[in-house]
Every structure is written in C-alpha cells, then in structure tokens.
Design an enzyme around this catalytic site. Structure first.
Site, PDB file in Angstrom:
ATOM      1  N   LYS A  42      -4.314  -1.466   5.895  1.00 37.79           N
ATOM      2  CA  LYS A  42      -5.385  -2.231   5.281  1.00 37.79           C
ATOM      3  C   LYS A  42      -6.408  -2.628   6.351  1.00 37.79           C
ATOM      4  CE  LYS A  42      -6.179  -6.540   2.986  1.00 37.79           C
ATOM      5  NZ  LYS A  42      -5.631  -7.897   2.959  1.00 37.79           N
TER       6      LYS A  42
ATOM      7  N   CYS B 290       3.587  -7.862  14.910  1.00 38.55           N
ATOM      8  CA  CYS B 290       4.915  -7.248  15.056  1.00 38.55           C
ATOM      9  C   CYS B 290       5.982  -8.315  15.100  1.00 38.55           C
ATOM     10  CB  CYS B 290       5.043  -6.474  16.359  1.00 38.55           C
ATOM     11  SG  CYS B 290       4.021  -5.028  16.489  1.00 38.55           S
TER      12      CYS B 290
ATOM     13  N   LYS C 207      -3.102   6.026  11.240  1.00 37.59           N
ATOM     14  CA  LYS C 207      -2.070   5.385  10.422  1.00 37.59           C
ATOM     15  C   LYS C 207      -2.767   4.585   9.335  1.00 37.59           C
ATOM     16  CE  LYS C 207       1.646   2.020  10.327  1.00 37.59           C
ATOM     17  NZ  LYS C 207       2.067   0.711  10.772  1.00 37.59           N
TER      18      LYS C 207
ATOM     19  N   CYS D  15       2.967  -9.878  20.196  1.00 34.04           N
ATOM     20  CA  CYS D  15       2.110  -9.490  19.067  1.00 34.04           C
ATOM     21  C   CYS D  15       2.619 -10.218  17.831  1.00 34.04           C
ATOM     22  CB  CYS D  15       2.127  -7.973  18.831  1.00 34.04           C
ATOM     23  SG  CYS D  15       1.302  -7.531  17.270  1.00 34.04           S
TER      24      CYS D  15
ATOM     25  N   HIS E 184       3.910   1.455   2.465  1.00 33.27           N
ATOM     26  CA  HIS E 184       5.130   0.725   2.083  1.00 33.27           C
ATOM     27  C   HIS E 184       5.857   1.461   0.953  1.00 33.27           C
ATOM     28  CE1 HIS E 184       2.268  -2.631   3.301  1.00 33.27           C
ATOM     29  NE2 HIS E 184       3.184  -2.629   4.244  1.00 33.27           N
TER      30      HIS E 184
ATOM     31  N   CYS F 188      -1.671  -4.457  21.512  1.00 36.42           N
ATOM     32  CA  CYS F 188      -0.369  -4.083  20.959  1.00 36.42           C
ATOM     33  C   CYS F 188      -0.382  -2.579  20.670  1.00 36.42           C
ATOM     34  CB  CYS F 188      -0.121  -4.867  19.657  1.00 36.42           C
ATOM     35  SG  CYS F 188       1.080  -4.083  18.576  1.00 36.42           S
TER      36      CYS F 188
ATOM     37  N   HIS G 253       0.855  -1.191   0.000  1.00 35.58           N
ATOM     38  CA  HIS G 253       0.000   0.000   0.000  1.00 35.58           C
ATOM     39  C   HIS G 253       0.893   1.244   0.000  1.00 35.58           C
ATOM     40  CE1 HIS G 253       0.908   0.410   4.240  1.00 35.58           C
ATOM     41  NE2 HIS G 253       0.229  -0.680   4.594  1.00 35.58           N
TER      42      HIS G 253
ATOM     43  N   HIS H 145      -0.448  -2.166  16.624  1.00 36.78           N
ATOM     44  CA  HIS H 145      -1.582  -2.673  15.847  1.00 36.78           C
ATOM     45  C   HIS H 145      -2.924  -2.551  16.559  1.00 36.78           C
ATOM     46  CE1 HIS H 145       1.869  -4.687  13.843  1.00 36.78           C
ATOM     47  NE2 HIS H 145       1.177  -4.361  12.780  1.00 36.78           N
TER      48      HIS H 145
HETATM   49  N1  MSP Z   1       9.371  -6.924   7.723  1.00 39.80           N
HETATM   50  C1  MSP Z   1       9.526  -5.835   8.623  1.00 39.80           C
HETATM   51  C2  MSP Z   1      10.790  -5.058   8.344  1.00 39.80           C
HETATM   52  C3  MSP Z   1      12.040  -5.864   8.368  1.00 39.80           C
HETATM   53  S1  MSP Z   1      13.429  -4.911   7.933  1.00 39.80           S
HETATM   54  C4  MSP Z   1      14.746  -5.863   8.303  1.00 39.80           C
HETATM   55  C5  MSP Z   1       8.318  -4.896   8.508  1.00 39.80           C
HETATM   56  N2  MSP Z   1       7.615  -4.964   7.385  1.00 39.80           N
HETATM   57  S2  MSP Z   1       6.290  -4.149   7.072  1.00 39.80           S
HETATM   58  O1  MSP Z   1       5.915  -4.567   5.759  1.00 39.80           O
HETATM   59  O2  MSP Z   1       5.338  -4.323   8.109  1.00 39.80           O
HETATM   60  O3  MSP Z   1       6.652  -2.639   7.097  1.00 39.80           O
HETATM   61  C6  MSP Z   1       7.629  -2.158   6.262  1.00 39.80           C
HETATM   62  C7  MSP Z   1       7.731  -0.656   6.321  1.00 39.80           C
HETATM   63  O4  MSP Z   1       6.526  -0.044   5.872  1.00 39.80           O
HETATM   64  C8  MSP Z   1       8.029  -0.108   7.701  1.00 39.80           C
HETATM   65  O5  MSP Z   1       9.128   0.786   7.613  1.00 39.80           O
HETATM   66  C9  MSP Z   1       6.779   0.651   8.063  1.00 39.80           C
HETATM   67  O6  MSP Z   1       7.066   1.765   8.854  1.00 39.80           O
HETATM   68  C10 MSP Z   1       6.270   1.063   6.690  1.00 39.80           C
HETATM   69  N3  MSP Z   1       4.858   1.404   6.752  1.00 39.80           N
HETATM   70  C11 MSP Z   1       3.778   0.576   6.858  1.00 39.80           C
HETATM   71  N4  MSP Z   1       2.651   1.341   6.967  1.00 39.80           N
HETATM   72  C12 MSP Z   1       2.993   2.656   6.940  1.00 39.80           C
HETATM   73  C13 MSP Z   1       2.293   3.871   6.895  1.00 39.80           C
HETATM   74  N5  MSP Z   1       0.985   3.939   6.985  1.00 39.80           N
HETATM   75  N6  MSP Z   1       3.017   5.004   6.710  1.00 39.80           N
HETATM   76  C14 MSP Z   1       4.377   4.986   6.496  1.00 39.80           C
HETATM   77  N7  MSP Z   1       5.061   3.864   6.539  1.00 39.80           N
HETATM   78  C15 MSP Z   1       4.433   2.707   6.959  1.00 39.80           C
HETATM   79  O7  MSP Z   1       8.105  -4.106   9.405  1.00 39.80           O
END
Ligand code: MSP
Length: 513
Positions: free
Chosen positions: A301, A132, A298, A129, A24, A147, A21, A150
């Site tokens: 999904k 996480c 935040k 969690c 990411h 958590c 999304h 989340h």
């Molecule tokens: N798999 C772990 C990271 C391992 S790195 C060795 C993880 N993955 S994640 O897919 O959940 O998140 C990846 C990144 O997306 C994180 O940096 C997280 O902060 C970012 N984001 C997810 N949702 C977000 C927003 N709504 N806004 C900005 N970034 C966010 O964590």
C-alpha cells in the site's frame, strides 16, 4: 495421552494496521488450497489464520486515527474476516492476539521460560524498524540507514528489557536443520537460515517498556511482551496449549506454517528456539513463499501499488482469483501480478480450455442422449488410451500439492483438461452421431462426463465454487464435499443415466474492464 491425528496448517497472523491486499491474500489462499487438498485426501485438518493486534506500530496507527488501540483493531478486524468470506477461505479458527484465551496462554508459556532461567534483563540499543517491529544491525541496513524490507528510516532505540537466551539454543537449531532438512522450504532457504545461526546468534529482547499495547509481562509490571513473541505463540495458543492437553496433542506440532520470505527468520530461528526452550516440538515444516510484485516492486500500500482482492474478484470471479496466483507463479519465488496475465489465464485456461469442454460435452449429452449420461457399453477401448494416460498423469501430478508446488499440480491437471479437449476433437461425437454409431457414441460421451467428474473433484481445492457448479451440472447423486481421493478420481465411477444440466457457462466471456 492423545497422539497427533490432525493435519495442522497455518497462515501468518496479519497486522491490522491495514486492510488486506493481494499480498496477504496470497498466503491465505495457498493455505486454504492445501487445507482443502488434505481434506479431500481424507485427513482431519485444522486450518488456522488470524490477526496480530499488538505492538508499537498498531498503537501508532490507532493514535493517528484518534482511536484507542482496541477501538482501532476492533474496527479493522471485520475487514479481514470479510476477505476470508470473499475468497472462500475454509479456516477452522480465527485467532486474535487480543483475545483472553491467547493472552493467558502467552503469559503461561513465557512464565515457563522465565522460571527456568531463559530470560534476563539487559539494555539494548540499536536501529529499530517499527514496521517490522524488529532490531537490525548496522550492516543489515540499506542505502542511508533504511530498513531493508520497508526502505524507510529506522529509529535508534535503547531499552532496558528482558532478554531471551536465544544463543543458548543455537546447537539445538543446527541439529534440527541437520536432522530435518525439509524443515525449511524451498530448500535453498534452509542454507540462508543455517548461515544466520552459524554466524552467531544474539539474544533477543522479549519485553518492551516504552508502550503498553501488548500482553502484560506477569513478573515485571510495566513491561509487555515483544510483539513477535506474542504473535508466534498464536500457533500454540489457538490449539489449546496450556488449556487442554489432549486437544493440543492431537494437533501439535503444526504440519506446515505458510509464510512470506520476509518473516522466515522469525519462524525458522526464533520460533523453534522458543518451542525447544518451552519443551515443545518445533513445527514440521516452514514454507516461505516469494513476494507478489507489481511493476517490478513488492506490492504494498505504501508504494501505491496496492491492489485489493475485491477489485479482482469483481472482474474475474473468485475461482479465477484463486487459480491465477497459484498457476501463474512458482510458489516460493517472487512473481509479477498483472491484469493482462490474469486476463490471459482466464480466457485461455478457464474459459477456452475448461469452460468450453464442459459446455461442449454437456451440449452433446443434451442433444444426442436426451440429457442423460449414456451407457459406455463396456470398458474403455484403444480410442481412450491417450486420455487414460492424461488422466493418470493428472492424478499423479496433483500430488505436487503436498510439496506446495501448486503450479506443477495445476499444470498436471490441465494435461487432463487439454487431453479431454483433444479426445473430443479426435472422436468427433457429432460424426459418430451422424453415422449412427451408437455404441461408440455412448462410450465416448460417458468417458467425457466421467472425466468431467474427475476434473470437478481435482479442481475443488483450488476452485471450490466452479467445482460445485460443475458437479451440479453433472447431476451426480453424491455430495462433492464427501468425495475422497484416491477413489473419487478413479475412472468409471459416474452412474449411467444421471440427468445432466448444461446450465450457465462456467466461465463466461469477461466484461470489458
Ligand atoms: N504479523 C506478522 C506475522 C506474524 S506471524 C506469527 C506480519 N504480518 S504482515 O501482515 O505484515 O504480513 C503477513 C504476510 O503477508 C507475510 O507472510 C508477508 O510475507 C505477506 N505479504 C505482505 N505483502 C506481500 C506481498 N506483496 N507479496 C506476498 N506476500 C506478502 O508479518
């Protein structure tokens, strides 16, 4: 032994329980802009992204889909690769934690820690969690034992695991923070990290035995490594740790890990401790950005505020997509996405300010100069002084990119875009033409085209497609991708006589959504 000669930038590796999304994509675009910016400055760059495919959460998602974990991840990973193509991400590698190259090297690294006595067995019980993939302490939980990230119920988990002696490395971490105050950015976040370490570090579990979806622990059959150990190590396994020492030395330590603030502790505490334990250097910088909010929350999904890059790209185009998030939100702070603000940026900054000046200038070169870049007839005069100031400010201001202050860099660049608009208004080439002031007209339109060339170069890390299109319109003989700063932003480098081509509008009026 080779020495480091590569600027190495990473994104987090993404969990594949979901498709990407805009949250990411936010980290990924920012990392891409930095990578392109460093390449433009002449650096050899290695830009890594990838997917985090192990752990209980992924295994559960697979089970819900009635697939094996491997089938599930193989099904989702192509969606992540598609996002990279859609957003013009120029990564040099894409690592999947299920690849043998990664798994082997994780085992090797962990074996090192084991051999030197950094791991021991113990039982741990506490709130966990699964999303996480992390334990919490009771006082970190919010509301009714939810958590904090989340806002979902935690599980009480008790496991006999191998533990990593994290506590042993607290003095090394504090020394790292003291000696390298830029290690964590924005700077306020360093205090957060330091306080966490000063409050007393608990050892952390490094293996799991309750499920099998992970990298097998070589010395303890039935255990797999805790997903965060496996995941963090991607940053070294992808650059040939344990496989090619020369190749590794040329890239490690990473220059910057870009992450969201929710995973700062993992990157600024656990990760450097693991590296120090393994005899490797910590990364040079960890930059934690804020969250994208939708309607004050935040974006995610699960709370039904999910927005996907393809929806926005279809309407605004990829250049606006990349520009908007970096220009609208201070990198490091939370920021709100709204359709309206994106529309406003498109219309004001891109269509009216940039698109319009491109169109006007090229129109005039077409009608007054037979479509060829005119001869300036001499150096810039007093009429060009204000524009020269804007140019200098933009070139200087763009350096904020290195501090990941994309907003400031783009604001600075737009002083040149606005300055060019003002210059066109002030010089009024149409009246120079009418009056037959050929010399002044030549100088004015040459200067305009020359500044459009500089603008094409400077926007290229952020808006690669628009930069390419603008470059093509200017009929320049060189290749945009070969341009290097500072030379490429010097005024006066546009060849006289090049044939410009107005072509289609760079930023056409938006369709009604
Ligand atoms: N798999 C772990 C990271 C391992 S790195 C060795 C993880 N993955 S994640 O897919 O959940 O998140 C990846 C990144 O997306 C994180 O940096 C997280 O902060 C970012 N984001 C997810 N949702 C977000 C927003 N709504 N806004 C900005 N970034 C966010 O964590």
């Amino acid at each position: 032994m080779a020495t480091k000669d590569t600027f190495y930038v990473t994104t987090p590796i993404y969990y594949v329980n979901d498709v990407p999304h805009i949250g990411h994509a936010y980290t990924t675009v920012a990392a891409d802009v930095l990578a392109r910016w460093r390449r433009l400055n002449g650096d050899r760059v290695f830009f890594l992204t990838g997917t985090d495919e192990h752990g209980q959460n992924i295994a559960r998602t697979a089970a819900e889909r009635q697939m094996t974990p491997q089938q599930h991840v193989d099904d989702i990973v192509p969606r992540w690769r598609e996002m990279l193509g859609l957003l013009r991400i120029s990564n040099d590698d894409f690592i999947r934690t299920t690849e043998p190259r990664h798994e082997r090297r994780v085992q090797e690294f962990m074996q090192r820690l084991y051999d030197q006595g950094d791991l021991y067995t113990a039982t741990y019980a506490g709130p966990y969690c699964v999303r996480c993939e992390a334990y919490y302490t009771e006082d970190e939980l919010v509301e009714d034992r939810l958590c904090p990230i989340h806002r979902r119920p935690v599980e009480d988990l008790e496991q006999e695991n191998w533990f990593f002696r994290l506590s042993r490395y607290a003095p090394d971490l504090l020394k790292l923070y003291d000696e390298h105050p830029d290690f964590v950015q924005p700077s306020g976040r360093l205090n957060e990290v330091r306080s966490f370490v000063e409050a007393g570090l608990q050892d952390i579990s490094a293996t799991r035995s309750a499920f099998e979806w992970g990298v097998p622990c070589p010395w303890e059959p039935g255990h797999v490594f805790y997903v965060w150990f496996d995941a963090l190590l991607n940053y070294v396994t992808a650059v040939d740790f344990g496989a090619d020492d020369e190749a590794f030395a040329r890239r490690w330590p990473a220059d910057v890990h870009l992450i969201g603030k929710d995973i700062l502790r993992f990157h600024a505490v656990y990760w450097p401790a693991m590296l120090i334990a393994g005899g490797l250097q910590p990364p040079r910088r960890v930059f934690a950005h804020g969250f994208l909010l939708v309607g004050g929350e935040k974006m995610s999904k699960s709370n039904a505020t999910g927005i996907y890059p393809a929806d926005l790209v279809a309407h605004f185009g990829v250049d606006c997509y990349r520009y908007y998030f970096l220009r609208e939100i201070s990198f490091g702070q939370d920021g709100t996405f709204s359709w309206e603000s994106m529309e406003a940026r498109y219309t004001t900054d891109l269509a009216n300010d940039l698109g319009n000046v491109v169109n006007r200038v090229l129109n005039m070169v077409g009608s007054y100069c037979d479509g060829r870049v005119p001869d300036p007839g001499g150096p810039p005069g007093p009429a060009e002084a204000a524009l020269a100031g804007d140019h200098a400010a933009a070139v200087e201001g763009m350096r904020a990119m290195d501090g990941l202050d994309f907003k400031r860099a783009l604001e600075a660049l737009w002083t040149l875009v606005s300055g060019l608009n003002r210059y066109v208004e002030a010089r009024a080439p149409w009246s120079l033409h009418k009056r037959g002031a050929t010399g002044d007209l030549g100088r004015c339109l040459y200067t305009c085209v020359d500044m459009l060339r500089v603008i094409a170069v400077l926007i290229s890390p952020v808006m690669p497609d628009a930069a390419g299109a603008l470059w093509a319109k200017l009929g320049l003989p060189e290749v945009l991708g070969d341009q290097r700063l500072p030379a490429a932003a010097e005024p006066g480098a546009t060849p006289v006589g090049a044939r410009v081509d107005k072509g289609a509008l760079l930023f056409p009026r938006l369709e009604e959504a």
